[in-house]
Motif scaffolding. Structure first.
Motif, PDB file in Angstrom:
ATOM      1  N   LEU A 108       1.188 -17.926 -25.792  1.00 40.53           N
ATOM      2  CA  LEU A 108       1.595 -17.069 -25.884  1.00 40.53           C
ATOM      3  C   LEU A 108       2.052 -16.871 -24.365  1.00 40.53           C
ATOM      4  O   LEU A 108       0.860 -17.408 -24.211  1.00 40.53           O
ATOM      5  N   ARG A 109       2.920 -17.410 -24.264  1.00 38.86           N
ATOM      6  CA  ARG A 109       2.902 -18.082 -22.851  1.00 38.86           C
ATOM      7  C   ARG A 109       3.831 -16.703 -21.740  1.00 38.86           C
ATOM      8  O   ARG A 109       4.214 -15.902 -21.405  1.00 38.86           O
ATOM      9  N   ASN A 110       2.156 -15.734 -21.508  1.00 39.13           N
ATOM     10  CA  ASN A 110       1.567 -14.353 -20.966  1.00 39.13           C
ATOM     11  C   ASN A 110       2.710 -14.568 -19.223  1.00 39.13           C
ATOM     12  O   ASN A 110       1.821 -14.977 -18.963  1.00 39.13           O
ATOM     13  N   GLY A 111       3.416 -14.531 -18.966  1.00 40.63           N
ATOM     14  CA  GLY A 111       3.214 -13.281 -17.954  1.00 40.63           C
ATOM     15  C   GLY A 111       2.793 -12.515 -17.127  1.00 40.63           C
ATOM     16  O   GLY A 111       1.650 -12.342 -16.955  1.00 40.63           O
ATOM     17  N   TRP A 112       3.185 -11.882 -16.008  1.00 41.98           N
ATOM     18  CA  TRP A 112       1.964 -11.632 -15.584  1.00 41.98           C
ATOM     19  C   TRP A 112       2.268 -10.232 -15.726  1.00 41.98           C
ATOM     20  O   TRP A 112       2.703  -9.215 -16.249  1.00 41.98           O
ATOM     21  N   TYR A 113       0.767  -9.732 -15.233  1.00 38.09           N
ATOM     22  CA  TYR A 113       0.611  -8.058 -15.746  1.00 38.09           C
ATOM     23  C   TYR A 113       0.773  -7.179 -14.763  1.00 38.09           C
ATOM     24  O   TYR A 113       0.623  -7.316 -13.419  1.00 38.09           O
ATOM     25  N   HIS A 114       1.460  -5.796 -15.043  1.00 41.39           N
ATOM     26  CA  HIS A 114       1.430  -3.986 -14.537  1.00 41.39           C
ATOM     27  C   HIS A 114      -0.197  -4.366 -13.538  1.00 41.39           C
ATOM     28  O   HIS A 114      -0.074  -4.315 -12.535  1.00 41.39           O
ATOM     29  N   GLU A 115      -0.941  -4.432 -14.351  1.00 43.03           N
ATOM     30  CA  GLU A 115      -2.205  -4.449 -13.692  1.00 43.03           C
ATOM     31  C   GLU A 115      -2.968  -5.052 -12.933  1.00 43.03           C
ATOM     32  O   GLU A 115      -3.778  -4.241 -12.168  1.00 43.03           O
ATOM     33  N   ASN A 116      -1.948  -5.876 -12.200  1.00 47.33           N
ATOM     34  CA  ASN A 116      -3.013  -6.735 -11.279  1.00 47.33           C
ATOM     35  C   ASN A 116      -2.607  -6.273  -9.898  1.00 47.33           C
ATOM     36  O   ASN A 116      -2.896  -6.489  -9.141  1.00 47.33           O
ATOM     37  N   TYR A 117      -1.386  -5.415 -10.904  1.00 52.08           N
ATOM     38  CA  TYR A 117      -0.835  -3.751  -8.906  1.00 52.08           C
ATOM     39  C   TYR A 117      -1.678  -3.220  -8.995  1.00 52.08           C
ATOM     40  O   TYR A 117      -1.741  -2.522  -8.223  1.00 52.08           O
ATOM     41  N   THR A 118      -1.672  -2.172  -9.962  1.00 46.40           N
ATOM     42  CA  THR A 118      -1.429  -1.016 -10.957  1.00 46.40           C
ATOM     43  C   THR A 118      -3.381  -0.754 -10.587  1.00 46.40           C
ATOM     44  O   THR A 118      -3.319   0.626 -10.427  1.00 46.40           O
ATOM     45  N   GLU A 119      -4.208  -1.439 -10.502  1.00 49.99           N
ATOM     46  CA  GLU A 119      -5.816  -1.512 -11.135  1.00 49.99           C
ATOM     47  C   GLU A 119      -5.782  -1.173  -9.450  1.00 49.99           C
ATOM     48  O   GLU A 119      -7.569  -0.885  -8.809  1.00 49.99           O
ATOM     49  N   ARG A 120      -5.322  -1.436  -8.453  1.00 54.02           N
ATOM     50  CA  ARG A 120      -5.840  -2.069  -6.967  1.00 54.02           C
ATOM     51  C   ARG A 120      -4.838  -1.037  -5.872  1.00 54.02           C
ATOM     52  O   ARG A 120      -4.631  -1.696  -4.877  1.00 54.02           O
ATOM     53  N   LEU A 121      -4.964  -0.097  -6.354  1.00 60.35           N
ATOM     54  CA  LEU A 121      -3.623   1.306  -5.903  1.00 60.35           C
ATOM     55  C   LEU A 121      -4.578   1.557  -4.144  1.00 60.35           C
ATOM     56  O   LEU A 121      -3.526   2.004  -3.653  1.00 60.35           O
ATOM     57  N   ALA A 122      -6.050   1.307  -4.507  1.00 58.32           N
ATOM     58  CA  ALA A 122      -6.587   2.670  -3.261  1.00 58.32           C
ATOM     59  C   ALA A 122      -6.515   1.900  -1.715  1.00 58.32           C
ATOM     60  O   ALA A 122      -5.571   2.821  -0.907  1.00 58.32           O
ATOM     61  N   THR A 123      -6.914   0.072  -1.779  1.00 52.82           N
ATOM     62  CA  THR A 123      -5.763   0.254  -0.693  1.00 52.82           C
ATOM     63  C   THR A 123      -4.681   0.246  -0.031  1.00 52.82           C
ATOM     64  O   THR A 123      -3.941   0.335   0.695  1.00 52.82           O
ATOM     65  N   VAL A 124      -3.306   0.625  -0.820  1.00 52.97           N
ATOM     66  CA  VAL A 124      -2.388   0.951  -0.392  1.00 52.97           C
ATOM     67  C   VAL A 124      -1.686   1.720  -0.312  1.00 52.97           C
ATOM     68  O   VAL A 124      -1.694   1.827   0.457  1.00 52.97           O
ATOM     69  N   LEU A 125      -2.637   2.794  -0.989  1.00 57.51           N
ATOM     70  CA  LEU A 125      -2.393   4.315  -0.772  1.00 57.51           C
ATOM     71  C   LEU A 125      -3.538   4.920   0.417  1.00 57.51           C
ATOM     72  O   LEU A 125      -2.929   5.084   1.044  1.00 57.51           O
ATOM     73  N   GLU A 126      -4.416   3.867   1.307  1.00 53.69           N
ATOM     74  CA  GLU A 126      -4.933   4.076   2.353  1.00 53.69           C
ATOM     75  C   GLU A 126      -4.309   3.164   3.351  1.00 53.69           C
ATOM     76  O   GLU A 126      -3.936   3.812   4.579  1.00 53.69           O
ATOM     77  N   HIS A 127      -3.373   2.375   3.284  1.00 52.65           N
ATOM     78  CA  HIS A 127      -2.112   2.261   4.386  1.00 52.65           C
ATOM     79  C   HIS A 127      -1.171   2.260   4.273  1.00 52.65           C
ATOM     80  O   HIS A 127       0.034   1.628   5.424  1.00 52.65           O
ATOM     81  N   GLY A 128      -0.845   2.411   3.044  1.00 47.17           N
ATOM     82  CA  GLY A 128       1.195   3.228   2.805  1.00 47.17           C
ATOM     83  C   GLY A 128       1.863   1.957   3.313  1.00 47.17           C
ATOM     84  O   GLY A 128       2.240   2.149   3.272  1.00 47.17           O
ATOM     85  N   ALA A 129       1.163   1.327   2.017  1.00 50.94           N
ATOM     86  CA  ALA A 129       2.338  -0.036   2.389  1.00 50.94           C
ATOM     87  C   ALA A 129       1.271  -1.029   1.862  1.00 50.94           C
ATOM     88  O   ALA A 129       0.513  -1.605   0.604  1.00 50.94           O
ATOM     89  N   VAL A 130       2.463  -1.971   0.565  1.00 50.04           N
ATOM     90  CA  VAL A 130       2.728  -2.536   0.041  1.00 50.04           C
ATOM     91  C   VAL A 130       2.961  -4.018   0.375  1.00 50.04           C
ATOM     92  O   VAL A 130       3.842  -4.269   1.120  1.00 50.04           O
TER      93      VAL A 130
END
Length: 284
Positions: free
Chosen positions: A135-157
């Protein structure tokens, strides 16, 4: 006969067990865990528990039985010899005569260091003689969506992926594929390249965050070296920062774009859209 899920209290493992219980009786499911206390909720649903550790070969003695179907969820201890850990499980499965062993690997197109352990484990599994599924799993959405606090704090991805795109999907999507293989027929000795239906880039991700939050969030591309320094500054250990930076370089090269459609076919439904995952991440 039992369906055995290793790493059952991890993020992916819990999704797999939850979805298995929708298809088979609880007493046919065995959850392999390192800490019985963390699996109390699973035991409460009637799931059988087995305590074992990839780093302790003896704990897998007698754990499997002839005819079992096993999901080997790859370990996440990058500094403890993951191939050796996975081989412990494969050897135990071979001795028991299991009917099938599915392994959560990485897309064949991924050339980053992260994939090295997966390729080596695949070689061990294919060479073992145990009926297998990759089962050659690709990347998970959650790799990004579970760490939104820093993104929202700085207003940048902030990423080092340039204009690269990713065919990510949710953990629940990948779990659905695993459950289909564990409960279905005709999957022996096959490899599935798994990824989301729609590839996306980080500029689109930032735009989606902006749309859903009503705030201006920009994508700020940086070099791999700068990204490594950012991760180190956040307290991540050096081996892990190097691995994650390597994945960024692979994304920039398009190595995490998967176009096979295997994931949606196995899951029996379209994969989770990025916008839905972003909404879930913002809800917390």
């Amino acid at each position: 006969m039992s369906i055995v899920v290793t790493g059952a209290t991890g993020h992916l493992g819990r999704h797999v067990v939850r979805q298995l219980l929708e298809k088979v009786p609880a007493d046919q499911v065995t959850a392999v865990v390192r800490d019985r206390d963390r699996a109390a909720d699973l035991a409460g649903q009637g799931v059988r528990l087995a305590v074992a550790d990839y780093s302790a070969p003896g704990t897998f003695d007698g754990l499997f039985a002839a005819g079992d179907r096993v999901l080997l969820i790859s370990g996440n201890e990058f500094d403890k010899g993951r191939v050796r850990q996975h081989t412990v499980v494969i050897d135990a499965a071979k001795r028991a005569g299991v009917a099938l062993l599915a392994y959560t690997s990485a897309p064949s197109g991924l050339k980053a260091t992260l994939a090295d352990d997966h390729r080596a484990t695949e070689e061990v599994l294919v060479g073992s003689g145990v009926p297998y599924v990759l089962l050659r799993n690709g990347w998970y959405h959650e790799n990004y969506t579970e760490r939104l606090a820093t993104v929202l704090e700085h207003g940048a991805v902030v990423q080092a992926a340039g204009e690269g795109r990713i065919s990510s999907a949710s953990r629940a999507d990948y779990a659905a594929a695993a459950v289909a293989v564990l409960t279905g027929e005709g999957h022996e000795n096959k490899a599935y390249e798994l990824g989301g239906d729609e590839a996306w880039g980080f500029a689109e991700y930032a735009a989606e965050l902006s749309r859903q939050t009503g705030r201006e969030i920009a994508y700020t591309p940086v070099s791999a070296e700068a990204y490594t320094e950012i991760l180190a500054g956040a307290g991540l250990p050096a081996p892990l920062t190097a691995i994650l930076a390597g994945v960024e370089v692979s994304i920039a090269k398009g190595e995490l774009v998967v176009t096979t459609g295997d994931l949606a076919r196995l899951a029996g439904r379209p994969t989770t859209p990025l916008a839905e995952a972003v909404a879930a991440g913002l809800r917390g």
